[in-house]
Design a protein around this motif. Sequence first.
Motif, PDB file in Angstrom:
ATOM      1  N   ALA A 188       0.690  -1.341  -0.147  1.00 33.50           N
ATOM      2  CA  ALA A 188      -0.105  -0.126   0.319  1.00 33.50           C
ATOM      3  C   ALA A 188       0.737   1.065  -0.141  1.00 33.50           C
ATOM      4  N   ILE A 189       1.232   1.432   0.802  1.00 35.15           N
ATOM      5  CA  ILE A 189       3.228   2.312   0.995  1.00 35.15           C
ATOM      6  C   ILE A 189       3.436   2.333  -0.906  1.00 35.15           C
ATOM      7  N   LEU A 190       3.919   1.268  -1.102  1.00 34.64           N
ATOM      8  CA  LEU A 190       4.924   1.469  -2.422  1.00 34.64           C
ATOM      9  C   LEU A 190       3.379   3.033  -3.520  1.00 34.64           C
ATOM     10  N   GLN A 191       1.812   2.155  -3.566  1.00 37.37           N
ATOM     11  CA  GLN A 191       0.961   1.869  -4.389  1.00 37.37           C
ATOM     12  C   GLN A 191       1.103   3.388  -4.202  1.00 37.37           C
ATOM     13  N   THR A 192       0.824   4.330  -2.386  1.00 43.45           N
ATOM     14  CA  THR A 192       0.406   5.580  -3.146  1.00 43.45           C
ATOM     15  C   THR A 192       1.716   6.407  -3.132  1.00 43.45           C
ATOM     16  N   ARG A 193       3.015   5.748  -2.813  1.00 43.05           N
ATOM     17  CA  ARG A 193       4.063   6.777  -3.829  1.00 43.05           C
ATOM     18  C   ARG A 193       4.095   6.993  -5.335  1.00 43.05           C
ATOM     19  N   MET A 194       3.479   5.746  -5.370  1.00 39.07           N
ATOM     20  CA  MET A 194       3.925   5.648  -6.979  1.00 39.07           C
ATOM     21  C   MET A 194       2.635   6.572  -7.564  1.00 39.07           C
ATOM     22  N   ALA A 195       1.232   6.946  -7.013  1.00 38.12           N
ATOM     23  CA  ALA A 195       0.230   7.194  -7.428  1.00 38.12           C
ATOM     24  C   ALA A 195       0.815   9.150  -7.426  1.00 38.12           C
ATOM     25  N   THR A 196       1.819   9.209  -6.370  1.00 35.53           N
ATOM     26  CA  THR A 196       1.739  10.778  -6.468  1.00 35.53           C
ATOM     27  C   THR A 196       3.200  10.847  -6.502  1.00 35.53           C
ATOM     28  N   ASN A 197       3.729  10.005  -8.017  1.00 39.53           N
ATOM     29  CA  ASN A 197       4.819  10.570  -8.171  1.00 39.53           C
ATOM     30  C   ASN A 197       6.274  10.943  -7.665  1.00 39.53           C
ATOM     31  N   ASN A 198       6.202   9.619  -6.750  1.00 35.02           N
ATOM     32  CA  ASN A 198       7.779   9.795  -4.929  1.00 35.02           C
ATOM     33  C   ASN A 198       7.959   8.059  -5.695  1.00 35.02           C
ATOM     34  N   SER A 199       8.408   7.498  -6.969  1.00 36.76           N
ATOM     35  CA  SER A 199       8.863   6.477  -6.702  1.00 36.76           C
ATOM     36  C   SER A 199      10.179   6.088  -6.197  1.00 36.76           C
ATOM     37  N   PRO A 200      10.082   5.301  -5.373  1.00 41.54           N
ATOM     38  CA  PRO A 200      11.828   4.272  -4.979  1.00 41.54           C
ATOM     39  C   PRO A 200      12.330   3.937  -6.194  1.00 41.54           C
ATOM     40  N   ASP A 201      13.915   3.719  -6.356  1.00 39.45           N
ATOM     41  CA  ASP A 201      14.495   3.110  -7.020  1.00 39.45           C
ATOM     42  C   ASP A 201      14.682   2.607  -7.599  1.00 39.45           C
ATOM     43  N   ILE A 202      14.879   0.898  -6.088  1.00 37.42           N
ATOM     44  CA  ILE A 202      14.183   0.212  -6.339  1.00 37.42           C
ATOM     45  C   ILE A 202      13.329  -0.478  -5.178  1.00 37.42           C
ATOM     46  N   PHE A 203      12.347  -1.404  -5.624  1.00 38.63           N
ATOM     47  CA  PHE A 203      11.360  -1.804  -4.364  1.00 38.63           C
ATOM     48  C   PHE A 203      11.313  -3.529  -4.130  1.00 38.63           C
ATOM     49  N   ASN A 204      10.826  -3.858  -3.412  1.00 39.94           N
ATOM     50  CA  ASN A 204       9.981  -4.991  -4.274  1.00 39.94           C
ATOM     51  C   ASN A 204       8.841  -6.050  -3.636  1.00 39.94           C
ATOM     52  N   PHE A 205       8.254  -6.710  -4.468  1.00 34.93           N
ATOM     53  CA  PHE A 205       7.456  -7.020  -4.359  1.00 34.93           C
ATOM     54  C   PHE A 205       6.953  -8.073  -4.366  1.00 34.93           C
TER      55      PHE A 205
END
Length: 422
Positions: A85-102
């Motif tokens: 959910a945190i990742l999806q929020t960051r993606m939606a607000t153009n605040n993407s991490p460079d690397i993430f797990n999924f």
Amino acid sequence: MKKIFCILLIAMGMLVFAACSNDGSGQGQTPSSGDRQQVELQVLIGQPRFREQYEHIFDLFIEKVAAEGIDLTISLEMPADNASAILQTRMATNNSPDIFNFHALVYGPTYFRAGWLADLSGQSFIDSLFPTARDAVTVEGNIIGLPLESVEWGYLLNYDIFQELNLAIPNTISEMRNVIAVLEANDIVPFQLAYGDAWVGGLNLPLAGGALINTIAPNFIEDMNAGVGSFAQLEAMFDIIDLADAHGSPRPFETGADQAAADFANGGAAMHIQGPWMADAILSVNPDFNLLVAPLPVTDDIAATMINVSYSTALGVSSFSEHQELAARLVNFFLDPAHTNDFFQSFGFDAVSYLHNFDSHPWQTLASELVEQGRAYLDPDIPGPVKVEFDVAISSYVAGTMTRAEVIQVLDETWATYLQYR
């Protein structure tokens, strides 16, 4: 004039000294501070229990690229809960991490189709992956990440109890009923329950449901994605859920995953529908616990009693990263031949690559044997929103506030909604 001449001589001397100090050979030197590249990589990994291991890998990589003139800083965020959910929020607000797990199988296809994951098809790690590992991170012919956490799982046994009572591991649901009768005749609780954390009950979907998808309902995923299927095809999975609930530990809705692990470790029950990722929690309470992973029976067809093979954790590179090349190098570093055995052993992960030559944990012996025999299946590609809805619905079902038909209906509706927005 004398003063100007002296100044010129001093300036010339400084130039000669500088030239002698740098003869162009570059031997034994690193780029000067003015030539060094300053880079920060933001990394989001929802596995805080492995912070020490990740930081060790990152430190080695930082040291490696420092010799190349790159001053790398890694900003590591490790949320304990709701990482997706945190990742999806960051993606939606153009605040993407460079690397993430999924989760490779649950979220990988969705994230890739949303344009969040860079295609890593040209990376060096690919050639060393086992075929099943490579398949788990392949979407529409593209490599979407590096598989890290490979899990061969079913349910957990207190194997000492089985041996003391001379109980064979059940291969059918009828045999499971016989095992339950013997356990209860000896005043032993058959199943450890933990509905205090909804995701624990949710494990029944990939486990019991997954076994049915790979036997009696082989077209289930395709039918659901085509809008013509229904969870009624998997209704048999409710049988093992009902059986465990009827013969489970008390106060299941007051017991979360950690408390259940402790109770199980202390002999509170003979079986636990939970995965080997809880091994550390169990063994930290009882280091002598004789743990075994076994295939969960869901019908009277032995063919459906299988091990689930899941690649639950993968590392991906954001397609929005400004440092994709360096981020991809860091991902590759996890399969660096000089370090990868140490990396994966320190995590307790199973092998995913031909580069790995370490032994698996003793509690995985049976599961690994069944995988080699072909009694295994790849974790089913069920959409993330459907899995989340199942977690909630199955808790309501066990609590008696939803019927089988109502659970099936809400899952069908959730999948249909997912198709509209994917």
